[in-house]
Design a protein around this motif. Structure first.
Motif, PDB file in Angstrom:
ATOM      1  N   ALA A  89       0.840  -1.207   0.000  1.00  0.00           N
ATOM      2  CA  ALA A  89       0.000   0.000   0.000  1.00  0.00           C
ATOM      3  C   ALA A  89       0.871   1.252   0.000  1.00  0.00           C
ATOM      4  CB  ALA A  89      -0.922  -0.012   1.221  1.00  0.00           C
ATOM      5  N   ALA A  90       1.959   1.244   0.769  1.00  0.00           N
ATOM      6  CA  ALA A  90       2.863   2.405   0.811  1.00  0.00           C
ATOM      7  C   ALA A  90       3.498   2.643  -0.560  1.00  0.00           C
ATOM      8  CB  ALA A  90       3.941   2.196   1.868  1.00  0.00           C
ATOM      9  N   ARG A  91       3.883   1.567  -1.255  1.00  0.00           N
ATOM     10  CA  ARG A  91       4.460   1.728  -2.601  1.00  0.00           C
ATOM     11  C   ARG A  91       3.424   2.304  -3.566  1.00  0.00           C
ATOM     12  NH1 ARG A  91       6.832  -3.080  -1.120  1.00  0.00           N
ATOM     13  NH2 ARG A  91       5.345  -4.355  -2.277  1.00  0.00           N
ATOM     14  N   ARG A  92       2.191   1.888  -3.409  1.00  0.00           N
ATOM     15  CA  ARG A  92       1.141   2.418  -4.278  1.00  0.00           C
ATOM     16  C   ARG A  92       0.890   3.893  -3.984  1.00  0.00           C
ATOM     17  NH1 ARG A  92      -3.164  -2.578  -4.603  1.00  0.00           N
ATOM     18  NH2 ARG A  92      -1.810  -3.919  -5.846  1.00  0.00           N
ATOM     19  N   LEU A  93       1.036   4.273  -2.713  1.00  0.00           N
ATOM     20  CA  LEU A  93       0.862   5.688  -2.364  1.00  0.00           C
ATOM     21  C   LEU A  93       1.922   6.540  -3.052  1.00  0.00           C
ATOM     22  CD1 LEU A  93       0.037   5.608   1.456  1.00  0.00           C
ATOM     23  CD2 LEU A  93      -1.519   6.107  -0.431  1.00  0.00           C
ATOM     24  N   GLU A  94       3.114   5.980  -3.226  1.00  0.00           N
ATOM     25  CA  GLU A  94       4.197   6.725  -3.872  1.00  0.00           C
ATOM     26  C   GLU A  94       3.851   7.082  -5.315  1.00  0.00           C
ATOM     27  OE1 GLU A  94       7.697   4.325  -3.369  1.00  0.00           O
ATOM     28  OE2 GLU A  94       7.724   4.649  -1.205  1.00  0.00           O
ATOM     29  N   SER A  95       2.982   6.300  -5.939  1.00  0.00           N
ATOM     30  CA  SER A  95       2.611   6.592  -7.323  1.00  0.00           C
ATOM     31  C   SER A  95       1.420   7.551  -7.411  1.00  0.00           C
ATOM     32  CB  SER A  95       2.276   5.288  -8.062  1.00  0.00           C
ATOM     33  OG  SER A  95       1.113   4.696  -7.508  1.00  0.00           O
ATOM     34  N   VAL A 156       1.357  17.054   3.703  1.00  0.00           N
ATOM     35  CA  VAL A 156       2.021  18.201   4.315  1.00  0.00           C
ATOM     36  C   VAL A 156       2.225  17.987   5.805  1.00  0.00           C
ATOM     37  CG1 VAL A 156       0.997  19.804   2.662  1.00  0.00           C
ATOM     38  CG2 VAL A 156      -0.164  19.374   4.819  1.00  0.00           C
ATOM     39  N   VAL A 157       3.135  18.813   6.346  1.00  0.00           N
ATOM     40  CA  VAL A 157       3.308  18.937   7.789  1.00  0.00           C
ATOM     41  C   VAL A 157       3.230  20.427   8.061  1.00  0.00           C
ATOM     42  CG1 VAL A 157       4.874  18.651   9.751  1.00  0.00           C
ATOM     43  CG2 VAL A 157       4.764  16.874   7.976  1.00  0.00           C
ATOM     44  N   VAL A 158       2.350  20.796   8.980  1.00  0.00           N
ATOM     45  CA  VAL A 158       2.172  22.212   9.314  1.00  0.00           C
ATOM     46  C   VAL A 158       2.877  22.469  10.635  1.00  0.00           C
ATOM     47  CG1 VAL A 158       0.497  24.018   9.858  1.00  0.00           C
ATOM     48  CG2 VAL A 158      -0.002  22.361   8.054  1.00  0.00           C
ATOM     49  N   GLU A 172       1.837   8.853   4.302  1.00  0.00           N
ATOM     50  CA  GLU A 172       2.446   7.843   5.178  1.00  0.00           C
ATOM     51  C   GLU A 172       1.844   7.886   6.584  1.00  0.00           C
ATOM     52  OE1 GLU A 172       5.533   8.935   2.087  1.00  0.00           O
ATOM     53  OE2 GLU A 172       4.203  10.059   3.381  1.00  0.00           O
ATOM     54  N   ASP A 173       1.618   9.102   7.106  1.00  0.00           N
ATOM     55  CA  ASP A 173       1.010   9.244   8.435  1.00  0.00           C
ATOM     56  C   ASP A 173      -0.395   8.652   8.445  1.00  0.00           C
ATOM     57  OD1 ASP A 173       3.193  10.566   9.650  1.00  0.00           O
ATOM     58  OD2 ASP A 173       2.521  12.488   8.835  1.00  0.00           O
ATOM     59  N   ARG A 174      -1.130   8.918   7.413  1.00  0.00           N
ATOM     60  CA  ARG A 174      -2.506   8.399   7.329  1.00  0.00           C
ATOM     61  C   ARG A 174      -2.503   6.878   7.205  1.00  0.00           C
ATOM     62  NH1 ARG A 174      -7.001  11.869   4.996  1.00  0.00           N
ATOM     63  NH2 ARG A 174      -7.217  12.812   7.013  1.00  0.00           N
ATOM     64  N   LEU A 175      -1.573   6.344   6.421  1.00  0.00           N
ATOM     65  CA  LEU A 175      -1.481   4.886   6.295  1.00  0.00           C
ATOM     66  C   LEU A 175      -1.134   4.268   7.647  1.00  0.00           C
ATOM     67  CD1 LEU A 175      -1.535   2.326   4.554  1.00  0.00           C
ATOM     68  CD2 LEU A 175       0.885   2.724   4.047  1.00  0.00           C
ATOM     69  N   GLU A 176      -0.236   4.883   8.386  1.00  0.00           N
ATOM     70  CA  GLU A 176       0.151   4.353   9.700  1.00  0.00           C
ATOM     71  C   GLU A 176      -1.030   4.380  10.672  1.00  0.00           C
ATOM     72  OE1 GLU A 176       2.222   2.297  12.331  1.00  0.00           O
ATOM     73  OE2 GLU A 176       2.847   2.673  10.275  1.00  0.00           O
ATOM     74  N   LYS A 177      -1.811   5.444  10.639  1.00  0.00           N
ATOM     75  CA  LYS A 177      -3.004   5.515  11.498  1.00  0.00           C
ATOM     76  C   LYS A 177      -3.990   4.414  11.144  1.00  0.00           C
ATOM     77  CE  LYS A 177      -2.835  10.456  12.408  1.00  0.00           C
ATOM     78  NZ  LYS A 177      -3.431  11.763  12.116  1.00  0.00           N
ATOM     79  N   VAL A 178      -4.181   4.228   9.852  1.00  0.00           N
ATOM     80  CA  VAL A 178      -5.088   3.172   9.404  1.00  0.00           C
ATOM     81  C   VAL A 178      -4.532   1.808   9.797  1.00  0.00           C
ATOM     82  CG1 VAL A 178      -5.989   2.014   7.340  1.00  0.00           C
ATOM     83  CG2 VAL A 178      -6.104   4.482   7.524  1.00  0.00           C
TER      84      VAL A 178
END
Length: 192
Positions: A89-95, A156-158, A172-178
């Motif tokens: 899933a993380a690799r797919r997010l990269e695309s 983003v990071v605010v 990545e943060d959202r994937l980790e939460k999920v």
């Protein structure tokens, strides 16, 4: 002769008493021997029973150890499969960055990260998103500095004053939460 008859009678009596004593001794010896044989059998039986119990206990320990090892291996395989699913899933997010809907997704992530933020925040983005971030901030009418200082597949990071992070809203943060909330569900789907 009378003396000889007395001696003979005494001898016969002594022989008879000796025979009785010997017979009693033989009977006692037989009883002792039979008891010894019985005790030896009981000792052997006890040894066999003890050995059998020890062997059953050792076998049980080995079986339980093998079962535990098998469960550990299965758990490791399952954990590896779940980890692989999230890595995929993380690799797919990269695309995602190259997809048609990425700009809309980025806008949503940025807008969500800025919600309720007061003052002039700094927006940290990946270098690939710097121009997009400036354009979206201008469209939203938000005055914020954009710094391409993070490596991320998107988002983003605010931060505000002195670098204190207010919100992390990267893919990545959202994937980790999920992952934290659905990891057991993923394992169940993979292994049922």
């Amino acid at each position: 002769m009378a003396l000889e008859d007395i001696f003979r009678a005494l001898e016969e009596q002594a022989e008879s008493e000796c025979e009785d004593i010997l017979a009693a001794a033989r009977a006692q010896a037989e009883t002792i021997a039979e008891e010894a044989v019985e005790q030896a059998k009981n000792i052997c039986t006890a040894c066999v029973d003890t050995s059998g119990a020890n062997m059953r206990m050792k076998a049980s320990k080995r079986i339980n150890g093998a079962r535990l090892e098998a469960k550990k291996r299965v758990a490791a395989v399952k954990e590896a499969a779940v980890t692989d699913a999230f890595e995929t899933a993380a690799r797919r997010l990269e695309s995602m960055r190259g997809s048609d809907g990425y700009e809309t997704l980025f806008r949503s992530l940025l807008d969500e990260a800025l919600a309720g933020v007061k003052g002039d925040p700094t927006v940290l983005v990946d270098a690939a998103d710097a121009d997009l971030a400036m354009r979206v901030l201008a469209e939203l009418g938000v005055d914020a500095e954009v710094k391409p200082e993070i490596a991320t597949a998107g988002g983003v990071v605010v931060v505000r004053g002195g670098g204190r992070i207010l919100r992390r809203n990267t893919l990545e943060d959202r994937l980790e939460k999920v992952r934290q909330s659905v990891q057991s569900d993923v394992a169940e789907i993979l292994f049922t």
